[in-house]
Design a protein around this motif. Structure first.
Motif, PDB file in Angstrom:
ATOM      1  N   ASP A   1       5.865  -2.105  11.211  1.00 33.61           N
ATOM      2  CA  ASP A   1       4.963  -3.154  10.753  1.00 33.61           C
ATOM      3  C   ASP A   1       5.350  -4.521  11.292  1.00 33.61           C
TER       4      ASP A   1
ATOM      5  N   ASP B   1      12.149   7.380   7.458  1.00 33.72           N
ATOM      6  CA  ASP B   1      10.692   7.316   7.490  1.00 33.72           C
ATOM      7  C   ASP B   1      10.269   7.056   8.934  1.00 33.72           C
TER       8      ASP B   1
ATOM      9  N   PRO C   1       4.298   5.696   1.183  1.00 38.40           N
ATOM     10  CA  PRO C   1       4.520   4.478   1.970  1.00 38.40           C
ATOM     11  C   PRO C   1       4.785   3.280   1.070  1.00 38.40           C
TER      12      PRO C   1
ATOM     13  N   HIS D   1      14.803   3.885   8.180  1.00 38.53           N
ATOM     14  CA  HIS D   1      13.568   3.977   8.961  1.00 38.53           C
ATOM     15  C   HIS D   1      13.917   4.319  10.406  1.00 38.53           C
TER      16      HIS D   1
ATOM     17  N   TYR E   1      -2.162   7.436   7.279  1.00 36.90           N
ATOM     18  CA  TYR E   1      -2.442   6.049   7.655  1.00 36.90           C
ATOM     19  C   TYR E   1      -1.409   5.056   7.162  1.00 36.90           C
ATOM     20  N   HIS E   2      -0.416   5.508   6.399  1.00 38.66           N
ATOM     21  CA  HIS E   2       0.631   4.637   5.865  1.00 38.66           C
ATOM     22  C   HIS E   2       0.038   3.517   5.015  1.00 38.66           C
TER      23      HIS E   2
ATOM     24  N   HIS F   1       4.622  11.718   5.235  1.00 31.76           N
ATOM     25  CA  HIS F   1       4.669  10.284   4.923  1.00 31.76           C
ATOM     26  C   HIS F   1       3.274   9.670   5.020  1.00 31.76           C
ATOM     27  N   SER F   2       2.265  10.489   4.741  1.00 28.77           N
ATOM     28  CA  SER F   2       0.860  10.101   4.789  1.00 28.77           C
ATOM     29  C   SER F   2       0.361  10.018   6.225  1.00 28.77           C
TER      30      SER F   2
ATOM     31  N   GLN G   1       4.884  10.131   9.435  1.00 28.42           N
ATOM     32  CA  GLN G   1       3.505   9.657   9.331  1.00 28.42           C
ATOM     33  C   GLN G   1       2.648  10.405  10.350  1.00 28.42           C
TER      34      GLN G   1
ATOM     35  N   TRP H   1       1.748   8.483  13.513  1.00 29.05           N
ATOM     36  CA  TRP H   1       2.928   8.307  14.371  1.00 29.05           C
ATOM     37  C   TRP H   1       3.179   9.571  15.188  1.00 29.05           C
TER      38      TRP H   1
ATOM     39  N   GLU I   1       7.497   6.238  11.251  1.00 24.30           N
ATOM     40  CA  GLU I   1       6.198   5.609  11.047  1.00 24.30           C
ATOM     41  C   GLU I   1       5.984   4.532  12.094  1.00 24.30           C
TER      42      GLU I   1
END
Length: 204
Positions: A15, A10, A107, A165, A69-70, A66-67, A42, A45, A12
């Protein structure tokens, strides 16, 4: 024993604090090992790191959505859901030069077993891709990530999908040993579009 393993990453925004450049390290390791993987990208990203994102496409890795805005997909209104997915799709097409359909990963895995989310994704041309093995690479040291992936993939057998990730330092540090140990165990590495079965809902 021979078996197929699909490594998925992933890509992204992290976080939590992490060292820069991990995605580039991962891509270099995969390139040197002649391994093709699957990256769920994402949208934001890809906008922030277009050069790294382009490397994913150029290397022949499979690209999924992966979208944008996550965010957790069940929280969106129907219109917001479609807007988020399409926004990521547009950026991925513009930056990486590929169409991510039909591959999507929710996500946080949120909504991956929700029929309403599945229906919304299907209406946009997507299907959710879950996983069989998750080593919790965002919170565990490299040695535990390595053991979790290797032992998990061997136990799961042919067609295993591994969730990793593209930003934890432990992932980049563990990856060379993961590739070597699984190869020694008889694994071949494939993209998820080369598998007959894909996990939909997975327990975390």
């Amino acid at each position: 024993m021979t078996f197929r393993v699909a490594l998925t990453f992933d890509a992204e925004h992290p976080d939590r604090p992490t060292a820069p450049g991990v995605a580039e390290v991962i891509l270099t390791i995969l390139e040197r090992a002649s391994v093709r993987a699957t990256f769920f990208v994402q949208g934001r990203w890809a906008e922030a790191y277009p050069d790294t994102a382009r490397r994913i496409g150029r290397a022949g890795h499979l690209v999924g959505n992966h979208s944008h805005y996550h965010a957790r997909m069940p929280l969106f209104s129907p219109a917001g859901f479609a807007t988020d997915v399409r926004a990521a799709e547009t950026v991925i097409g513009d930056v990486l030069g590929v169409d991510p359909r039909p591959w999507f990963r929710c996500p946080f895995g949120a909504g991956q077993d929700d029929p309403a989310v599945a229906a919304a994704l299907a209406s946009l041309g997507y299907r959710e891709v879950g996983w069989d093995v998750i080593p919790f690479d965002w919170e565990r040291p490299a040695s535990e990530v390595e053991t979790g992936v290797v032992d998990g993939a061997i136990a799961a057998g042919d067609g295993t999908v591994v969730l990793l990730h593209a930003w934890p330092e432990s992932t980049g540090a563990a990856l060379p040993a993961i590739l070597q140990r699984l190869t020694d165990a008889g694994a071949t590495f494939v993209r998820v579009d080369e598998l007959d079965r894909l996990p939909y809902a997975a327990s975390t």
